[in-house]
Design a protein around this motif. Structure first.
Motif, mmCIF file in Angstrom:
data_model
loop_
_atom_site.group_PDB
_atom_site.id
_atom_site.type_symbol
_atom_site.label_atom_id
_atom_site.label_comp_id
_atom_site.label_asym_id
_atom_site.label_seq_id
_atom_site.Cartn_x
_atom_site.Cartn_y
_atom_site.Cartn_z
ATOM 1 N N ILE A 153 63.072 41.563 -2.637
ATOM 2 C CA ILE A 153 62.493 41.675 -1.303
ATOM 3 C C ILE A 153 61.222 40.845 -1.270
ATOM 4 N N SER A 154 60.990 40.143 -0.178
ATOM 5 C CA SER A 154 59.746 39.411 -0.004
ATOM 6 C C SER A 154 59.201 39.721 1.377
ATOM 7 N N ASN A 155 57.926 39.430 1.582
ATOM 8 C CA ASN A 155 57.324 39.623 2.892
ATOM 9 C C ASN A 155 56.128 38.705 2.993
ATOM 10 N N ALA A 156 55.882 38.199 4.183
ATOM 11 C CA ALA A 156 54.802 37.244 4.384
ATOM 12 C C ALA A 156 53.901 37.705 5.522
ATOM 13 N N GLY A 157 52.585 37.623 5.299
ATOM 14 C CA GLY A 157 51.615 37.928 6.328
ATOM 15 C C GLY A 157 51.127 36.644 6.975
ATOM 16 N N PHE A 158 49.950 36.697 7.570
ATOM 17 C CA PHE A 158 49.379 35.504 8.183
ATOM 18 C C PHE A 158 48.873 34.530 7.125
ATOM 19 N N PHE A 159 48.236 35.066 6.065
ATOM 20 C CA PHE A 159 47.619 34.211 5.060
ATOM 21 C C PHE A 159 47.945 34.648 3.632
ATOM 22 N N HIS A 160 48.769 35.672 3.464
ATOM 23 C CA HIS A 160 49.091 36.151 2.128
ATOM 24 C C HIS A 160 50.544 36.580 2.075
ATOM 25 N N SER A 161 51.034 36.787 0.854
ATOM 26 C CA SER A 161 52.452 37.074 0.675
ATOM 27 C C SER A 161 52.636 38.150 -0.391
ATOM 28 N N ALA A 162 53.811 38.775 -0.342
ATOM 29 C CA ALA A 162 54.165 39.783 -1.333
ATOM 30 C C ALA A 162 55.634 39.639 -1.681
ATOM 31 N N SER A 163 55.971 40.038 -2.885
ATOM 32 C CA SER A 163 57.371 40.081 -3.286
ATOM 33 C C SER A 163 57.582 41.281 -4.194
ATOM 34 N N ILE A 164 58.805 41.770 -4.206
ATOM 35 C CA ILE A 164 59.164 42.867 -5.096
ATOM 36 C C ILE A 164 60.354 42.410 -5.928
ATOM 37 N N THR A 165 60.221 42.512 -7.219
ATOM 38 C CA THR A 165 61.302 42.098 -8.106
ATOM 39 C C THR A 165 62.375 43.177 -8.142
ATOM 40 N N LYS A 166 63.510 42.824 -8.695
ATOM 41 C CA LYS A 166 64.614 43.772 -8.712
ATOM 42 C C LYS A 166 64.309 45.008 -9.551
ATOM 43 N N ASN A 167 63.392 44.891 -10.491
ATOM 44 C CA ASN A 167 63.007 46.063 -11.274
ATOM 45 C C ASN A 167 61.784 46.769 -10.699
ATOM 46 N N GLY A 168 61.439 46.439 -9.433
ATOM 47 C CA GLY A 168 60.442 47.221 -8.705
ATOM 48 C C GLY A 168 59.001 46.811 -8.881
ATOM 49 N N ILE A 169 58.732 45.634 -9.425
ATOM 50 C CA ILE A 169 57.358 45.170 -9.598
ATOM 51 C C ILE A 169 56.870 44.503 -8.308
ATOM 52 N N LEU A 170 55.736 44.974 -7.797
ATOM 53 C CA LEU A 170 55.120 44.399 -6.603
ATOM 54 C C LEU A 170 54.150 43.296 -7.008
ATOM 55 N N LYS A 171 54.336 42.114 -6.408
ATOM 56 C CA LYS A 171 53.466 40.973 -6.677
ATOM 57 C C LYS A 171 52.888 40.467 -5.362
ATOM 58 N N THR A 172 51.617 40.043 -5.387
ATOM 59 C CA THR A 172 50.985 39.494 -4.190
ATOM 60 C C THR A 172 50.305 38.171 -4.527
ATOM 61 N N VAL A 173 50.025 37.379 -3.481
ATOM 62 C CA VAL A 173 49.435 36.057 -3.675
ATOM 63 C C VAL A 173 48.762 35.603 -2.386
ATOM 64 N N GLY A 174 47.821 34.658 -2.499
ATOM 65 C CA GLY A 174 47.233 34.025 -1.329
ATOM 66 C C GLY A 174 45.810 34.474 -1.044
ATOM 67 N N ASN A 175 45.456 34.433 0.226
ATOM 68 C CA ASN A 175 44.119 34.797 0.674
ATOM 69 C C ASN A 175 43.870 36.283 0.434
ATOM 70 N N ASN A 176 42.733 36.614 -0.151
ATOM 71 C CA ASN A 176 42.437 38.005 -0.509
ATOM 72 C C ASN A 176 41.213 38.539 0.206
ATOM 73 N N GLU A 177 40.876 37.955 1.356
ATOM 74 C CA GLU A 177 39.769 38.480 2.140
ATOM 75 C C GLU A 177 40.035 39.941 2.486
#
Length: 367
Positions: free
Chosen positions: A59-83
């Motif tokens: 699963i992935s999801n995108a905001g205005f300036f940042h992004s998130a993804s979830i791996t098949k084993n349930g790990i949440l990862k984020t990236v991008g602007n962190n304001e």
């Protein structure tokens, strides 16, 4: 600079090596990367899709300036602007590459303007970020820099720019955050800082939060909407604001809204569009807004739709894995290798499984 560049290359190599242990679907990204929202580590815009990771991305999801993804084993990862701490790491430092938030098992993520929410496998909901309108539902308007517990027994959720929609396991609908445009569906225009039940129905199945509007789908396929309704984004034939849910004609399968542009798929697999069309983002061959949902083409095999957070472009995926884009092509967000706008859906090369639209960038999972 050379040392920094080499370090970046090593980091990228390490991420790729780790995530190739269980390949699920290669994650690709394109468009604006000025906030490192693509997670490629380059900060370079890409008008063509580039492979971000041959990951276990489910699963992935995108905001205005940042992004998130979830791996098949349930790990949440984020990236991008962190304001405002919206990446959930306890700081406000931007990230160039996808990084794991923690070791918990996550199932869904939804991102807003400067805010993030994510659902754990035990149906508990957590959030972090700006919270300027109470959109985290924590009883205040205080920023959170780490994912903080919001509620239990949550089935699905959707984060708009500054408001949150939630369906609990009971099938009931709840909302919190910015109320100025009526998008909370509570009959007023007041902000809420805690999740507040909308009506008494318990047959809700999906929620779709836009910038200033909301759509909610019932288990029977009936679609309801509320909010600003600028340019007719609710598709009900006018541009009058609604602060309570109103029914929208038809039986529906899914929908996406960004800015004041709405794109939906009906139960029969047909594609429909409403709202702002300044750049041809409705895919109807012109730039005229539509205040009622209007059918796009005649195909009946549409699977998924995604409207960019700003509402300036849109994507549609069919059951064959063919992905199409239309609208404003700033930063190459249409993924067509150029920067020319389109007013009709144009195919992006490749075979695709899913698409996720952010601000002026986009992700896709390839077959």
């Amino acid at each position: 600079w050379i040392d920094t560049l080499n370090e970046m290359k090593v980091q990228y190599s390490e991420i790729i090596d780790v995530t190739r242990t269980k390949p699920f679907g290669p994650l690709w990204g394109w468009g604006d990367n000025s906030h490192d929202s693509l997670g490629s580590g380059t900060g370079t815009n890409n008008p063509d899709p580039i492979e971000i990771a041959d990951d276990t991305i489910e699963i992935s999801n995108a905001g205005f300036f940042h992004s998130a993804s979830i791996t098949k084993n349930g790990i949440l990862k984020t990236v991008g602007n962190n304001e405002f701490g919206k990446l959930g790491f306890g700081d406000t430092v931007n990230r160039e590459f996808f990084e794991a938030v923690d070791a918990n098992e996550w199932t869904k993520a939804s991102l807003g303007y400067h805010v993030s929410v994510a659902l754990r496998s035990d149906s508990s909901l957590y959030g972090c970020g700006w919270n300027n309108s109470g959109e985290l539902g924590l009883g205040d308007k205080t920023q959170r820099h780490v994912f903080t517990h919001i509620s239990n027994s949550v089935s699905v959720m959707s984060m708009g720019s500054n408001h949150l929609l939630v369906i609990k396991i009971s099938g009931t609908l709840w909302s919190t955050g910015k109320g100025a445009y009526g998008a909370l569906g509570l009959g007023d225009y007041l902000d809420k800082t805690v999740l507040t039940q909308v009506g008494s129905s318990s047959n809700w199945s999906k929620v779709f939060a836009g910038s200033y509007d909301s759509f909610i789908l019932s288990s029977s396929g009936a679609l309801y909407g509320c909010g600003w309704n600028h340019d007719g984004a609710l598709g009900i034939g006018d541009e009058v604001q609604r602060n309570e849910l109103v029914v929208i004609a038809g039986s529906w399968k899914t929908l996406s809204i960004g800015g004041s542009t709405s794109l939906g798929i009906k139960a029969d697999g047909t594609l429909w569009a409403a709202g702002t069309n300044t750049y041809g983002q409705l895919g109807l061959g012109d730039t005229t807004k539509r205040t009622s949902f209007t059918q796009v083409g005649s195909a009946t095999d549409w699977k998924q739709v995604a409207v960019s957070r700003h509402g300036n472009c849109a994507f549609a995926l069919n059951n064959n894995g063919d992905l199409y884009s239309t609208g404003q092509n700033s930063s190459g967000v249409l993924g067509l290798g150029d920067h020319d706008n389109r007013d009709e859906f144009t195919q992006i090369p490749g075979s695709w499984k899913a698409v996720y639209a952010g601000g002026f960038f986009c992700f896709g999972v390839k077959n």
